[in-house]
Design an enzyme around this catalytic site. Structure first.
Site, short mmCIF file in Angstrom:
data_model
loop_
_atom_site.label_atom_id
_atom_site.label_comp_id
_atom_site.label_asym_id
_atom_site.label_seq_id
_atom_site.Cartn_x
_atom_site.Cartn_y
_atom_site.Cartn_z
N HIS A 114 -47.32 -5.51 21.25
CA HIS A 114 -47.60 -5.39 19.81
C HIS A 114 -49.06 -5.75 19.51
CE1 HIS A 114 -45.38 -5.30 15.74
NE2 HIS A 114 -46.66 -5.04 15.54
N VAL A 151 -46.11 3.09 17.77
CA VAL A 151 -46.96 2.01 17.26
C VAL A 151 -46.50 1.59 15.86
CG1 VAL A 151 -49.01 2.57 18.63
CG2 VAL A 151 -48.64 3.73 16.43
N GLU A 179 -38.77 -8.71 20.03
CA GLU A 179 -40.05 -9.10 20.63
C GLU A 179 -40.10 -10.61 20.79
OE1 GLU A 179 -43.25 -7.35 18.39
OE2 GLU A 179 -42.49 -5.33 18.65
N ASP A 211 -45.61 0.02 22.00
CA ASP A 211 -46.32 -1.20 21.60
C ASP A 211 -45.44 -2.11 20.75
OD1 ASP A 211 -48.83 -2.72 21.45
OD2 ASP A 211 -48.78 -2.23 19.31
N ARG A 229 -42.62 0.56 14.37
CA ARG A 229 -41.67 -0.55 14.50
C ARG A 229 -40.70 -0.21 15.61
NH1 ARG A 229 -44.60 -3.58 12.38
NH2 ARG A 229 -44.32 -4.80 10.46
N SER A 242 -51.66 -3.06 19.30
CA SER A 242 -52.45 -1.84 19.10
C SER A 242 -53.44 -1.95 17.95
CB SER A 242 -51.53 -0.64 18.87
OG SER A 242 -50.73 -0.81 17.71
#
Length: 308
Positions: free
Chosen positions: A261, A211, A242, A237, A213, A263
Site C-alpha cells: 500500500h 491501486v 493489510e 498494492d 482498495r 503507490s
C-alpha cells in the site's frame, strides 16, 4: 502541524481517548485512516461539524451515524493522483518488459534471453473516473496506450479517459483490455466487482493492477484465476486485509507483484496532507467553501472543479 496549530487549538489523541475528545470538538482530522475507532466513538449530537481524513478513500468514515448526520466530510483528494499514476505506469512497463522476471533470473545468476512486449499500442481499461483514475489515464495515454474508462455512468469522449462506460458494461469492457487498472472508491457498487465472472471476462494475456482498495477484488477468485493462468498476472498494492498475511498464496505466484500500500507515498506526502488540511481549515475560518467535500451517499467527491 505548526501551520495547523497556528489556526486552531489542537489536541492529539489515540483511539482510546477519541470518544472523550470528540465532545465539543469543532473539527476532526482523521490521520489514522485505517482506524475503525471513529464509528465506535462517534457521539452523534455535540460532535464535530467537520471530519477530514488523510486519504482519498473515505470508506472507513461512512458509518450510519456520520452519514445520516449533518457533519461535513472531506478527503485528501489531489495529494496522491500523480504519484499513483506514475506507479501504475511503472507497473505497466514492468509487465511489458518483464522486469520482475529479469530480477528473479538475476537473483539466480541465470542468463535467459527473452522477447518483451510493446507498451505502446496496448489497451488499458481504468476503473474509476475520479482524479486518480484521470491522472492514470493521462500517464498511460502519454506512454502510447489506448485508454478506456469505467465509471458510475457512461459518458462520451473524455479528455483523460477516452470513452467512459458505465458499470453495467464492466464485463464487456474488461474483455478488450490488456491492462485492467482499479482506481475506484470502495462502495456497495464496487465491492468485489472483480470476481470470478469478471476475471473470466478478461483476456488470458491481460494483467490486473489494483491501486484502489483491496475489497474491490474477490481475492480467492483472483488466486484461482492466476493459478489456472486465466489471466497473465496481477500487481496488487492493496488487499482485503493489510498487512497481507504471510500465508497468502499471492506472495509466491510467479506473475504477481505485491507492494505494501505504497503507490501514492512519495517523499513529502505527509507534509502535503497537512498542507491540504491547513488550507481547508483556513477556508473554514474565512467562510469560504471547503475543498474535497464528499457526497456521503455516493462515498466519494463528485467530479467537479475544486473551489479556489
Amino acid at each position: 502541524m505548526a501551520q495547523v496549530e497556528s489556526l486552531a487549538d489542537v489536541r492529539y489523541v489515540r483511539e482510546h481517548e477519541l470518544a472523550g475528545a470528540l465532545q465539543g470538538a469543532d473539527v476532526l482530522f482523521m490521520w489514522d485512516f485505517w482506524s475503525d475507532a471513529l464509528a465506535r466513538a462517534w457521539p452523534g449530537e455535540g460532535g464535530p461539524e467537520w471530519v477530514h481524513i488523510a486519504s482519498a478513500g473515505v470508506d472507513r468514515l461512512l458509518f450510519p451515524g456520520l452519514v445520516s448526520g449533518d457533519a461535513v466530510v472531506t478527503n485528501s483528494r489531489g495529494v496522491f493522483d500523480e504519484p499513483i499514476a506514475e506507479y501504475v505506469l511503472g507497473l505497466v512497463l514492468c509487465f511489458a518488459k518483464g522486469l520482475h522476471t529479469t530480477l528473479r533470473f538475476q537473483a539466480r545468476r541465470e542468463w535467459r534471453h527473452r522477447e518483451t512486449e510493446r507498451a505502446s499500442g496496448a489497451h488499458a481499461v481504468v476503473v474509476g473516473t475520479g482524479p486518480i483514475g484521470r491522472a492514470i489515464g493521462r500517464k498511460l495515454s502519454a506512454a502510447g496506450l489506448a485508454v478506456t474508462g469505467i465509471g458510475r455512468t457512461a459518458r462520451g469522449a473524455d479528455p483523460d479517459l477516452g470513452e467512459i462506460h458505465g458499470m453495467d458494461e464492466l464485463h464487456q469492457t474488461l474483455g478488450r483490455a490488456d491492462y485492467v487498472v482499479l482506481a475506484a472508491p470502495l462502495t456497495d457498487l464496487t465491492r468485489e466487482m472483480i470476481d470470478g465472472t469478471a476475471l473470466k471476462a478478461m483476456r488470458p494475456t491481460a494483467r490486473l493492477i489494483n491501486v484502489g482498495r483491496g475489497q474491490l477484488v474477490a481475492e480467492d477468485d483472483l488466486v484461482e484465476a492466476l493459478r489456472e493462468r486465466r489471466i497473465a498476472g496481477a500487481a496488487l498494492d492493496v488487499f482485503a486485509t493489510e498487512p497481507l498475511d504471510e500465508s497468502s498464496p499471492l506472495w509466491d505466484l510467479p506473475d504477481v507483484i505485491v507492494s505494501p500500500h505504497m503507490s501514492g507515498d512519495t517523499i513529502g506526502w505527509r507534509q502535503e496532507l497537512v498542507h491540504l488540511f491547513a488550507d481547508n481549515l483556513g477556508r473554514r475560518r474565512d467562510g469560504r467553501p471547503l475543498r474535497n467535500v464528499v457526497d456521503k451517499r455516493l462515498g466519494y467527491v463528485p467530479y467537479e472543479e475544486t473551489p479556489r
